[in-house]
Design a protein around this motif. Structure first.
Motif, PDB file in Angstrom:
ATOM      1  N   GLY A 160     -32.204 -38.872  33.386  1.00  0.00           N
ATOM      2  CA  GLY A 160     -33.411 -39.788  33.052  1.00  0.00           C
ATOM      3  C   GLY A 160     -33.826 -40.626  34.217  1.00  0.00           C
ATOM      4  O   GLY A 160     -35.365 -40.762  34.278  1.00  0.00           O
ATOM      5  N   HIS A 161     -33.051 -40.977  35.433  1.00  0.00           N
ATOM      6  CA  HIS A 161     -33.486 -41.559  36.458  1.00  0.00           C
ATOM      7  C   HIS A 161     -34.541 -40.538  37.128  1.00  0.00           C
ATOM      8  O   HIS A 161     -35.722 -41.086  37.641  1.00  0.00           O
ATOM      9  CB  HIS A 161     -32.533 -41.818  37.566  1.00  0.00           C
ATOM     10  N   LEU A 162     -34.281 -39.336  37.256  1.00  0.00           N
ATOM     11  CA  LEU A 162     -35.246 -38.548  37.681  1.00  0.00           C
ATOM     12  C   LEU A 162     -36.544 -38.073  36.997  1.00  0.00           C
ATOM     13  O   LEU A 162     -37.511 -38.176  37.607  1.00  0.00           O
ATOM     14  CB  LEU A 162     -34.650 -37.070  37.850  1.00  0.00           C
TER      15      LEU A 162
ATOM     16  N   ILE B 217     -29.553 -44.975  41.330  1.00  0.00           N
ATOM     17  CA  ILE B 217     -30.108 -43.986  42.525  1.00  0.00           C
ATOM     18  C   ILE B 217     -29.799 -44.870  43.755  1.00  0.00           C
ATOM     19  O   ILE B 217     -30.273 -46.018  43.980  1.00  0.00           O
ATOM     20  CB  ILE B 217     -31.572 -43.695  42.403  1.00  0.00           C
ATOM     21  N   THR B 218     -28.907 -44.099  44.619  1.00  0.00           N
ATOM     22  CA  THR B 218     -28.392 -44.994  45.805  1.00  0.00           C
ATOM     23  C   THR B 218     -29.123 -44.696  46.649  1.00  0.00           C
ATOM     24  O   THR B 218     -30.155 -43.770  46.752  1.00  0.00           O
ATOM     25  CB  THR B 218     -26.872 -44.562  45.910  1.00  0.00           C
ATOM     26  N   GLY B 219     -29.158 -45.466  47.780  1.00  0.00           N
ATOM     27  CA  GLY B 219     -29.749 -45.295  49.244  1.00  0.00           C
ATOM     28  C   GLY B 219     -30.785 -46.490  49.454  1.00  0.00           C
ATOM     29  O   GLY B 219     -31.553 -46.343  50.450  1.00  0.00           O
ATOM     30  N   GLY B 220     -31.093 -47.401  48.606  1.00  0.00           N
ATOM     31  CA  GLY B 220     -31.959 -48.440  49.040  1.00  0.00           C
ATOM     32  C   GLY B 220     -33.340 -48.052  48.662  1.00  0.00           C
ATOM     33  O   GLY B 220     -33.528 -47.103  47.832  1.00  0.00           O
TER      34      GLY B 220
ATOM     35  N   PRO C 101     -29.844 -35.684  45.280  1.00  0.00           N
ATOM     36  CA  PRO C 101     -28.410 -35.975  45.677  1.00  0.00           C
ATOM     37  C   PRO C 101     -28.253 -37.586  45.635  1.00  0.00           C
ATOM     38  O   PRO C 101     -26.722 -37.622  45.900  1.00  0.00           O
ATOM     39  CB  PRO C 101     -28.632 -35.374  47.098  1.00  0.00           C
ATOM     40  N   TYR C 102     -29.188 -38.245  45.442  1.00  0.00           N
ATOM     41  CA  TYR C 102     -28.968 -39.863  45.579  1.00  0.00           C
ATOM     42  C   TYR C 102     -28.485 -40.097  44.265  1.00  0.00           C
ATOM     43  O   TYR C 102     -28.185 -41.559  44.108  1.00  0.00           O
ATOM     44  CB  TYR C 102     -30.081 -40.433  46.111  1.00  0.00           C
ATOM     45  N   VAL C 103     -28.628 -39.456  43.135  1.00  0.00           N
ATOM     46  CA  VAL C 103     -28.372 -40.144  41.820  1.00  0.00           C
ATOM     47  C   VAL C 103     -26.768 -40.243  41.694  1.00  0.00           C
ATOM     48  O   VAL C 103     -26.168 -39.059  41.821  1.00  0.00           O
ATOM     49  CB  VAL C 103     -29.046 -39.032  40.824  1.00  0.00           C
ATOM     50  N   ARG C 104     -26.397 -41.126  41.121  1.00  0.00           N
ATOM     51  CA  ARG C 104     -24.990 -41.383  40.874  1.00  0.00           C
ATOM     52  C   ARG C 104     -24.825 -41.563  39.506  1.00  0.00           C
ATOM     53  O   ARG C 104     -25.301 -42.584  38.713  1.00  0.00           O
ATOM     54  CB  ARG C 104     -24.463 -42.601  41.771  1.00  0.00           C
ATOM     55  N   ALA C 105     -23.923 -40.778  38.863  1.00  0.00           N
ATOM     56  CA  ALA C 105     -23.646 -40.738  37.627  1.00  0.00           C
ATOM     57  C   ALA C 105     -22.001 -40.635  37.405  1.00  0.00           C
ATOM     58  O   ALA C 105     -21.487 -39.913  37.860  1.00  0.00           O
ATOM     59  CB  ALA C 105     -24.382 -39.603  36.747  1.00  0.00           C
TER      60      ALA C 105
ATOM     61  N   LYS D 235     -31.239 -48.112  44.870  1.00  0.00           N
ATOM     62  CA  LYS D 235     -32.830 -48.337  44.483  1.00  0.00           C
ATOM     63  C   LYS D 235     -33.020 -49.475  43.409  1.00  0.00           C
ATOM     64  O   LYS D 235     -32.353 -49.443  42.597  1.00  0.00           O
ATOM     65  CB  LYS D 235     -33.312 -46.929  44.002  1.00  0.00           C
ATOM     66  N   LYS D 236     -33.856 -50.479  43.845  1.00  0.00           N
ATOM     67  CA  LYS D 236     -33.807 -51.786  42.962  1.00  0.00           C
ATOM     68  C   LYS D 236     -34.560 -51.338  41.777  1.00  0.00           C
ATOM     69  O   LYS D 236     -34.364 -52.398  40.767  1.00  0.00           O
ATOM     70  CB  LYS D 236     -34.413 -52.792  43.809  1.00  0.00           C
ATOM     71  N   ASP D 237     -35.217 -50.521  41.502  1.00  0.00           N
ATOM     72  CA  ASP D 237     -36.000 -50.201  40.248  1.00  0.00           C
ATOM     73  C   ASP D 237     -35.494 -50.600  38.983  1.00  0.00           C
ATOM     74  O   ASP D 237     -35.783 -51.150  38.024  1.00  0.00           O
ATOM     75  CB  ASP D 237     -36.784 -49.174  40.254  1.00  0.00           C
TER      76      ASP D 237
END
Length: 330
Positions: free
Chosen positions: A124-126, A280-283, A152-156, A225-227
């Motif tokens: 869903g994030h993507l 989503i990690t990484g800022g 690679p930055y999506v954390r589930a 990611k703050k969104d």
């Protein structure tokens, strides 16, 4: 124009689908001889009732080629590009069916199939990120390239309340299920390189366990990611869901905290009481070499990793300057 189509395992709410103009392609759930379309014809409560009655896990299957052709055809007739998101290819053949369907109508050059290497709102994030890029009028190729870099930055991850459903589905032994039940063990399931793995076990009542699980994620959450952040569950007690929301709000980090219900894949294999926090990690921004210098592969740039990346960038800059000086001297 560009159309986004996601399979039903993306677990996005009807409100989000409408807001971003996203079409959904349902997978199938098989309860014995009966077949149902995910999201449209069956609810998780139906799955639990059938599973407990039959002491078995329902089978799931990909959409048919005909289903996918039907989904693509209206946009192919208009000459639109279509970007399709599928659950991890290690879990389903959905992505390949999408490719075959595009070939069936000779429209492969305009259909872009993304293997999310994920499930649920990890997909869903993507999907939402791609929809935002469509609004920014990026091309289909640019969007696909950006999404592939973001994957690679999506954390589930999820915490499972009972091992019964994992046992029925062949994902843990009867001994492990029995011991887990007696000791009140609740595993954390993470998606790693497109596969589901148990990486940690908690012990205790579900509310206490889930709050500890969220606290364990705090370091990554504060770099996320703050969104948006998703709370996705398969039917948890309202008090537990609200406590997770309250904790995430207390971090003061996310612009939007979104609750969704898990679809058939999570529900049928993990059972009721499962809850996950997906992000989503990484800022807010991603450095060009972050992935290369994330030495411990946790998706967070630690201070020493940032220093290594900075040193590498300085090296590239100096190298470029040396090249310019050589050209001048020539």
């Amino acid at each position: 124009m560009i159309k986004i189509i996601a399979d039903s395992t993306s677990d996005l709410s009807d409100d989000i689908l409408k807001r971003y103009d996203i079409d959904v392609l349902p997978l199938y759930i098989h309860l014995g001889e009966n077949e149902y379309k995910d999201k449209l014809e069956i609810k998780s409560e139906d799955i639990y009732e059938w599973s407990d009655k039959n002491n078995a896990t329902p089978k799931t299957s990909a959409p048919s080629i005909e289903d996918v052709v039907k989904a693509i055809k209206p946009y192919a007739d208009q000459g639109d590009d279509v970007i399709m998101f599928a659950i991890s290819e290690d879990m389903s053949t959905t992505a390949n069916v999408m490719r075959l369907a595009a070939a069936e109508i000779d429209y492969e050059e305009h259909v872009y199939v993304i293997d999310s290497a994920n499930l649920s709102t990890g997909i869903g994030h993507l999907v939402i990120e791609a929809a935002i890029m469509v609004r920014k009028q990026m091309s289909a190729k640019e969007i696909v390239s950006s999404i592939e870099a973001l994957k690679p930055y999506v954390r589930a991850s999820f915490v499972v309340d009972t091992l019964t459903y994992l046992h029925r589905g062949g994902r843990c032994s009867s001994t492990a299920a029995l011991v887990g039940s007696l000791l009140k063990l609740k595993p954390r399931i993470v998606v790693n390189s497109g596969r589901m793995e148990a990486d940690k076990k908690y012990r205790g009542n579900l509310k206490k366990v889930i709050l500890q699980y969220v606290k364990d994620l705090e370091k990554e959450l504060m770099h996320a990611k703050k969104d948006r952040v998703f709370i996705t569950h398969s039917g948890c007690d309202r008090e537990i869901v609200e406590s997770v929301k309250e904790y995430l709000e207390g971090l003061g980090h996310f612009h939007s905290i979104i609750e969704t219900r898990a679809g058939s894949v999570i529900s049928s294999h993990c059972g009721p009481g499962t809850l996950g926090v997906l992000f989503i990690t990484g800022g807010d921004s991603f450095g060009p070499y972050d992935k290369q210098f994330d030495f411990n592969n946790n998706g967070v740039m630690e201070e020493e990793e940032k220093a290594a990346e900075a040193a590498y960038i300085r090296h590239l800059v100096e190298k470029e300057k040396d090249g310019e000086n050589e050209e001048v001297s020539d």
